[in-house]
Design a protein around this motif. Structure first.
Motif, mmCIF file in Angstrom:
data_model
loop_
_atom_site.group_PDB
_atom_site.id
_atom_site.type_symbol
_atom_site.label_atom_id
_atom_site.label_comp_id
_atom_site.label_asym_id
_atom_site.label_seq_id
_atom_site.Cartn_x
_atom_site.Cartn_y
_atom_site.Cartn_z
ATOM 1 N N VAL A 8 0.801 -1.677 0.112
ATOM 2 C CA VAL A 8 0.235 0.245 0.214
ATOM 3 C C VAL A 8 1.024 1.145 0.062
ATOM 4 O O VAL A 8 0.482 2.234 -0.735
ATOM 5 C CB VAL A 8 -1.325 0.119 1.381
ATOM 6 C CG1 VAL A 8 -1.644 1.088 1.387
ATOM 7 C CG2 VAL A 8 -2.043 -0.439 0.909
ATOM 8 N N LYS A 9 2.098 1.184 0.502
ATOM 9 C CA LYS A 9 2.821 2.410 0.946
ATOM 10 C C LYS A 9 3.637 2.677 -0.683
ATOM 11 O O LYS A 9 3.531 3.884 -0.653
ATOM 12 C CB LYS A 9 3.842 2.324 1.698
ATOM 13 C CG LYS A 9 3.352 2.390 3.743
ATOM 14 C CD LYS A 9 4.978 1.950 4.290
ATOM 15 C CE LYS A 9 4.512 2.565 5.755
ATOM 16 N NZ LYS A 9 5.832 2.328 6.222
ATOM 17 N N SER A 12 0.909 3.701 -2.631
ATOM 18 C CA SER A 12 0.076 5.259 -3.204
ATOM 19 C C SER A 12 1.938 6.559 -2.632
ATOM 20 O O SER A 12 1.020 7.467 -3.504
ATOM 21 C CB SER A 12 0.129 5.560 -1.352
ATOM 22 O OG SER A 12 0.362 5.053 -0.130
ATOM 23 N N LEU A 13 1.985 5.619 -2.516
ATOM 24 C CA LEU A 13 3.706 6.848 -3.363
ATOM 25 C C LEU A 13 3.743 6.928 -4.522
ATOM 26 O O LEU A 13 4.333 8.005 -4.960
ATOM 27 C CB LEU A 13 5.186 6.472 -2.156
ATOM 28 C CG LEU A 13 6.296 6.920 -2.211
ATOM 29 C CD1 LEU A 13 5.775 8.540 -1.368
ATOM 30 C CD2 LEU A 13 7.525 6.567 -1.642
ATOM 31 N N THR A 16 0.891 8.849 -5.589
ATOM 32 C CA THR A 16 1.302 10.161 -5.191
ATOM 33 C C THR A 16 2.227 11.369 -6.025
ATOM 34 O O THR A 16 2.402 12.413 -6.432
ATOM 35 C CB THR A 16 1.970 10.674 -3.390
ATOM 36 O OG1 THR A 16 0.790 9.585 -2.795
ATOM 37 C CG2 THR A 16 1.365 11.948 -3.357
ATOM 38 N N PHE A 19 0.591 12.306 -9.257
ATOM 39 C CA PHE A 19 -0.653 13.174 -9.349
ATOM 40 C C PHE A 19 0.606 14.302 -9.017
ATOM 41 O O PHE A 19 0.112 15.416 -9.765
ATOM 42 C CB PHE A 19 -1.352 12.975 -7.498
ATOM 43 C CG PHE A 19 -2.576 12.156 -7.855
ATOM 44 C CD1 PHE A 19 -2.803 11.358 -8.232
ATOM 45 C CD2 PHE A 19 -3.921 13.414 -7.037
ATOM 46 C CE1 PHE A 19 -3.742 11.031 -8.324
ATOM 47 C CE2 PHE A 19 -4.761 12.700 -7.650
ATOM 48 C CZ PHE A 19 -4.914 11.232 -8.227
ATOM 49 N N MET A 20 1.462 14.428 -8.557
ATOM 50 C CA MET A 20 1.781 15.564 -8.192
ATOM 51 C C MET A 20 2.940 16.100 -9.707
ATOM 52 O O MET A 20 2.806 17.375 -9.748
ATOM 53 C CB MET A 20 3.347 15.871 -7.468
ATOM 54 C CG MET A 20 2.716 15.617 -5.408
ATOM 55 S SD MET A 20 3.799 15.722 -4.176
ATOM 56 C CE MET A 20 5.178 14.391 -4.288
ATOM 57 N N VAL A 22 1.736 14.951 -12.873
ATOM 58 C CA VAL A 22 0.710 16.012 -13.659
ATOM 59 C C VAL A 22 0.382 16.608 -13.248
ATOM 60 O O VAL A 22 -0.232 18.153 -14.271
ATOM 61 C CB VAL A 22 -0.484 14.920 -13.287
ATOM 62 C CG1 VAL A 22 -1.242 15.330 -14.436
ATOM 63 C CG2 VAL A 22 0.437 13.326 -14.313
ATOM 64 N N ALA A 23 -0.218 17.631 -11.735
ATOM 65 C CA ALA A 23 -0.849 18.998 -11.486
ATOM 66 C C ALA A 23 0.378 20.072 -11.560
ATOM 67 O O ALA A 23 0.218 20.608 -12.633
ATOM 68 C CB ALA A 23 -1.233 18.668 -9.831
ATOM 69 N N GLY A 24 2.073 19.196 -11.532
ATOM 70 C CA GLY A 24 3.089 20.252 -11.244
ATOM 71 C C GLY A 24 2.689 20.585 -12.864
ATOM 72 O O GLY A 24 3.288 22.140 -12.333
ATOM 73 N N GLU A 26 0.921 21.335 -14.785
ATOM 74 C CA GLU A 26 -0.273 21.982 -14.851
ATOM 75 C C GLU A 26 -0.310 23.820 -14.871
ATOM 76 O O GLU A 26 -0.368 24.718 -15.021
ATOM 77 C CB GLU A 26 -1.426 21.343 -14.977
ATOM 78 C CG GLU A 26 -2.611 22.430 -15.554
ATOM 79 C CD GLU A 26 -3.676 21.515 -15.464
ATOM 80 O OE1 GLU A 26 -3.905 20.200 -15.818
ATOM 81 O OE2 GLU A 26 -5.352 22.483 -15.553
ATOM 82 N N ILE C 48 -7.305 15.601 -12.021
ATOM 83 C CA ILE C 48 -5.854 15.339 -10.923
ATOM 84 C C ILE C 48 -5.709 16.701 -10.551
ATOM 85 O O ILE C 48 -5.111 17.232 -9.393
ATOM 86 C CB ILE C 48 -4.947 14.605 -11.740
ATOM 87 C CG1 ILE C 48 -5.380 12.904 -11.542
ATOM 88 C CG2 ILE C 48 -3.312 14.731 -10.695
ATOM 89 C CD1 ILE C 48 -3.690 12.533 -12.593
ATOM 90 N N VAL D 53 6.670 25.425 -7.279
ATOM 91 C CA VAL D 53 5.352 24.892 -8.270
ATOM 92 C C VAL D 53 4.164 25.166 -7.867
ATOM 93 O O VAL D 53 3.338 25.827 -8.848
ATOM 94 C CB VAL D 53 5.279 23.648 -8.707
ATOM 95 C CG1 VAL D 53 3.920 23.107 -9.689
ATOM 96 C CG2 VAL D 53 6.793 22.831 -8.661
#
Lengths: 390, 194, 430, 54
Positions: A8-9, A12-13, A16, A19-20, A22-24, A26, C48, D53
């Motif tokens: 799980v760790k 999830s890492l 995360t 996510f960081m 992809v969003a970063g 943008e 996201i 960021v």
């Protein structure tokens, strides 16, 4: 440690990090995006805000100041866009003037992105689109959608309560990053305070006679489709609103006095701290209403929303709302006409040698008819030295 | 998008067509409007800019002298030789709360003012010149309902009576109603009534 | 649009309930609900970005929680709390009214200055709880008192974040709120304190002192109070001379006070362990603040937020008056500070339109909101109180039930202020 | 004053880094899977702010 927990760790890492990334990407694309602006024939010089106060030199808020100087003595007018980048009709109207205006007498100064830092950030929790696009005959023109306040990346931290300089009026903590709460500014303050101070220096040193700050407002807010005027601007504003209501706008434009007890706003502080008469123009933007439905680029540009319309049926709005909504061409059209009408009214109240004559900018009807994009120029079609970036 | 909704009229230069464009005046239905005589004092019940608009419009129509003072008090009115008092209604709400308008204080000031105007033998006109935008909330209503019953006649613009409120209200109060097309035409309309 | 927003809202609620049924924690259930809501609204890859952006909504609040708790844990570990509690008990145990007044004041100050009820709980909650225990106040009542006083501290002037944020959204200056907020919050806190602790039986001072932990050698008033003086000094200096000093912000102020505590501690403090424990203890609190931001962003994106907001403001006024004491705390329990712009702004504009005094009406609303901080799914201050005081009883049948009478009293008082705001405003303002 | 404010901002980045490190440490140490996931979610704003960021 159990294998399951380790799995799980790890998973999830991994998610995360994805996510960081992809969003970063943008966020980064939004923050570093540059909007090209074609300096029209009327533009005679482009300076930057840092020329007026070293406290903003080289910062993100060292924005462009477009000078449209006729060379013939007359009034100096500053048209100010981008105070709140979540109100796009303001920066678009300012850009419309930069790309199209010709000045036959006096000087026109234009700011497109008054708070550039705020335009590089979208508000947390509000689900704003990062960009919006205006169709033009030569393709789409893309703009950053911004926040109301400066980016925390440029001004961090906020105080627990913001005390306005110099009156010490208490305001909400984030308003220390709100360009329309930090006038007349503080030379050694936080970025937004320094920015308004630099603008005050500009207004004083360039001897601005008329200061016009462009805004948009939610329909639930009482100050809507109106001109808010400092004492010095009351006559001009009253006449302008009456003429526009009588002759040009289907939805009337009103007028409000700038209240003395509400500090930090440009209509109050610019008038109090310089010789300029100061005004704010407001137009309806349903995108800003808290009761809005789906938050997307379409709502931002078309201004159509069923929830806001429903609130209107309950008598909760200060502006009419029907299926036509409040499209961007209508909002920019109202601003453009209001600026032009203000200048005409100003001229009727001044001696001939103190006037300003501006042409080439479309008014309300033409903008609604042809669309906003028809008046924006293709940056690839002009020489590089005529293209500036916001 | 319905184009007609957005484009009502080609724009024109302000003052050129003013005299023509200005006024559609139909004085009231049942009761005769009294003549308007300068000098005129204009004030507001609610600190909205209506009074400034009336003054500007009167100046355009050469209906002089017309003075506007949003803080006008009974003492400021007495012995100044004014013949007409115009009180505009509808409240200003820019900056609610501490920076807003206290409509009750405004009404108290206006009641004193009208008393003084009566002593001076002045004509009192209750006006609503900023359209439906000043008929939205409870404060707007309070200022209208405080001023109109104290007036000798009611002056409004068409947009203020979109729902027929003033037509019915003037009948109820038995006051003459003067309806002007828009705020720009107020001065010319009042000049007609001289 | 109505159908779409309703569907998304249903998916959010459904996903949350299913996740809870699967024994997933409240915070993760809420995050899953946000993801499900985003997918149901048809968002593409940009979902996201929205989720991540939402996590920043309360970032600064999280820093306040972390630094304030770190500071207070250091005070506790250095033996400062034990020292203060022993001294208060020795001096005031026989003078109950004075003692309760003092405790109310101690509870109100941190929240009043920071606008955060959790700050009150995390800084002085354990201390006040210990004194109340020493005075013989029963465990459940202690947690209830700490929560209620913390809620009122958040409502108390000068900083009430709900009022500030709603006022900012409605372009009202944040002035004139001091008196109505002060009357409501101080009355509420005093009522809660005396109603719940007033009936406790007198205790034997010697017996209690024997039971309390000893303060370490070398601890004295100077060492224990110096960091608190620094805290007060920096906050007050920021108000009195805001243009002569840099903007520090609360997190840095708490860290500076923490630094002073370390320097003055008579014991060597295991910093990394304390930091680790602080973060671990705050995991549910910080977690919920991060996750609720993501949920709010998805709700704004899909129109679900607008639907809730619209449903509230279009209620008939009489129904609104009669239900606001429920709507506001419940919404606070769901969304935290985001309720201020979400419901506060449209409501205050509505009330202003209807002739209410906007300052008094908003003050009343801003006292009702923090009452919901004990309600799920977030229950930030309630959970902080339970965590801080190590309460082992049942959350609902013990803690919340004990809060009910003071909650009803405060809600009734605030509702009266709201309904009669025009008259009250005329009295307070004139 | 501008320099002082700059130093304060730098202190905030340091603070973010400090809590970020503690969050990471707790993430690796915890034996509770759900807590580990929550630590990951909480880490996101800390890391992205630290990298300037968002």
């Amino acid at each position: 440690m159990e294998r399951r927990t380790l799995l799980v760790k790890a998973l999830s890492l991994l998610i995360t990090v994805v996510f960081m990334v992809v969003a970063g990407r943008e966020f980064r694309a939004h923050r570093t995006f540059r909007e090209p602006v074609v300096a029209g024939e009327g533009v005679t010089a482009v300076r930057t805000l840092g020329d007026y106060h070293p406290g903003v030199k080289g910062t993100v808020n060292d924005c462009n100041i477009y000078f449209l100087d006729s060379g013939k003595p007359g009034a100096t007018v500053l048209v100010f866009g981008g105070t709140h980048p979540e109100e796009p009709a303001a920066n678009l109207t300012a850009e419309l003037f930069v790309e199209n205006a010709r000045v036959e007498q006096g000087r026109l100064l234009v700011v497109i992105r008054g708070n550039r830092s705020a335009s590089t950030y979208t508000r947390n929790g509000e689900a704003y689109p990062t960009f919006y696009r205006i169709p033009t005959p030569w393709g789409e023109k893309t703009y950053r959608m911004g926040d109301r306040c400066s980016s925390p990346l440029d001004s961090w931290p906020d105080p627990e309560v913001y005390l306005h300089y110099p009156t010490k009026q208490m305001l909400a903590y984030m308003d220390i990053r709100n360009l329309n709460r930090t006038w007349p500014g503080r030379p050694g303050g936080l970025l937004t305070e320094r920015t308004t101070f630099a603008f005050m220096e500009l207004i004083r040193s360039e001897k601005v006679d008329v200061f016009i700050d462009l805004h948009e407002a939610e329909l639930e807010y009482p100050v809507e489709n109106t001109i808010v005027a400092h004492e010095k601007a009351q006559g001009v504003a009253a006449m302008t609103s009456m003429v526009l209501t009588a002759q040009e706008f289907p939805v009337p434009i009103g007028m409000e006095f700038s209240p003395v007890a509400l500090r930090g706003l440009s209509h109050r502080e610019v008038g109090d701290n310089s010789d300029a008469m100061s005004m704010i123009f407001e137009v309806a933007e349903p995108f800003l209403d808290r009761i809005r439905g789906i938050t997307d680029e379409a709502l931002l540009l078309e201004g159509k929303d069923e929830f806001v319309k429903k609130a209107g049926e309950h008598g909760l709005l200060y502006a009419p709302m029907d299926d036509s909504g409040w499209p961007i061409a209508v909002r920019v059209g109202r601003h453009a006409s209001t600026v032009l009408q203000t200048l005409e009214t100003f001229n009727t109240m001044e001696t001939p040698e103190r006037q300003i004559l501006v042409s080439g900018v479309p008014r309300y009807a033409e903008l609604v008819d042809k669309g906003l994009g028809a008046f924006f120029r293709d940056p690839s079609g002009v020489s590089e030295d005529r293209v500036f970036y916001e | 998008m319905k184009e007609a909704f957005f484009v009502r009229r080609k724009n024109g230069r302000i003052f050129a067509g003013l005299a023509l464009a200005a006024v559609f005046l139909f004085a009231a239905v049942a009761v005769q409007a009294a003549p308007i005589e300068p000098p005129i004092a204009v004030t507001t019940c609610g600190q909205s800019p209506g009074a400034v608009m009336v003054k500007m419009s009167c100046a355009q129509a050469k209906l002089m002298p017309t003075d506007s003072d949003n803080k006008l008090t009974a003492d400021g009115l007495r012995g100044k030789g004014y013949k007409t008092l115009i009180i505009t209604t509808g409240t200003s709400m820019k900056g609610m709360g501490a920076a807003g308008t206290d409509v009750n204080k405004e009404i108290a000031r206006i009641e004193e003012l009208v008393k003084a105007a009566r002593e001076e033998g002045m004509l009192v006109v209750g006006a609503h010149v900023e359209g439906m935008a000043r008929r939205t909330d409870a404060s707007d209503e309070a200022s209208i309902k405080a001023v109109m019953p104290l007036s000798d006649m009611i002056l409004i613009i068409e947009d203020s009576d979109k729902d027929g409120f003033f037509t019915a209200y003037s009948k109820e109060l038995n006051k003459p109603l003067v309806v002007v097309k828009d705020a720009l035409g107020i001065g010319a309309a009042l000049a007609e009534l001289k | 649009m109505f159908a779409h927003a309703s569907l998304v809202l249903a998916v959010i609620v459904g996903a949350f309930l299913v996740a809870k049924l699967c024994r997933i924690s409240t915070e993760l259930s809420m995050f899953l609900a946000a993801v499900a809501g985003g997918l149901a609204s048809g968002a593409d890859l940009s979902l996201i970005r929205h989720l991540v952006e939402g996590t920043f909504t309360y970032f600064d609040v999280c820093l306040i929680f972390l630094t304030a708790t770190f500071f207070m844990t250091l005070v506790k570990e250095s033996g400062g709390v034990a020292f203060i509690v022993r001294r208060i008990v020795a001096t005031f145990a026989t003078r109950k009214v004075m003692c309760l007044l003092l405790l109310t004041l101690v509870m109100l100050i941190p929240g009043a200055l920071t606008g955060s009820g959790a700050a009150s709980v995390l800084t002085v909650g354990a201390l006040v709880g210990a004194v109340l225990a020493a005075m013989g106040v029963e465990e459940t009542r202690r947690v209830a008192i700490v929560f209620l006083c913390a809620a009122m501290s958040a409502a108390a002037p000068p900083i009430n974040l709900w009022a500030m944020m709603a006022a900012a959204g409605a372009n009202m200056p944040y002035t004139g709120f001091g008196l109505p907020l002060g009357i409501l919050s101080v009355t509420g806190a005093l009522f809660a304190m005396f109603f719940l602790a007033g009936g406790s039986k007198p205790v034997e001072v010697e017996k209690v002192l024997r039971a309390l932990p000893e303060a370490p050698q070398g601890m004295g008033w100077g060492r224990v109070l110096a960091p608190f003086f620094l805290l007060a000094l920096l906050v007050v200096a920021g108000r009195l001379a805001p243009f002569s000093m840099p903007v520090l912000g609360l997190p840095l102020i708490f860290l500076l006070c923490a630094g002073m505590t370390i320097l003055l501690s008579p014991r060597k403090l295991p910093l990394w362990k304390i930091l680790g424990d602080t973060v671990e203890a705050l995991l549910p609190l910080v977690g919920i603040m991060v996750v609720v931001g993501a949920l709010i962003q998805v709700m704004a994106l899909s129109g679900a937020r607008g639907l809730i907001s619209l449903s509230v403001v279009t209620l008939p006024l009489s129904v609104l008056y009669a239900t606001l004491f429920l709507i506001l705390p419940v919404s606070e329990g769901m969304l935290q500070y985001a309720v201020a712009p979400l419901l506060g702004v449209p409501l205050i504009m509505l009330f202003n339109m209807k002739g209410l005094d906007p300052v008094v009406a908003l003050s009343a609303m801003a006292v009702l909101w923090p009452l919901g901080d004990c309600l799920p799914p977030t229950a930030v201050v309630g959970r902080a109180a339970v965590l801080e005081l190590g309460y082992k009883g049942n959350y609902w049948s013990g803690f919340v039930k004990t809060c009910l009478v003071p909650l009803a009293f405060i809600a009734a008082l605030a509702t009266l202020f709201l309904v009669y705001s025009a008259r009250i405003g005329a009295v307070l303002g004139g | 004053m501008i320099t002082l404010n700059g130093l304060v901002t730098a202190a905030y980045y340091a603070m973010t880094a400090l809590f970020g490190v503690v969050l990471c440490r707790n993430f690796f140490r915890t034996r509770n899977a759900q807590d580990a996931v929550l630590y990951c979610i909480i880490l996101v704003p800390f890391v992205l702010r630290l990298l300037r960021v968002k």
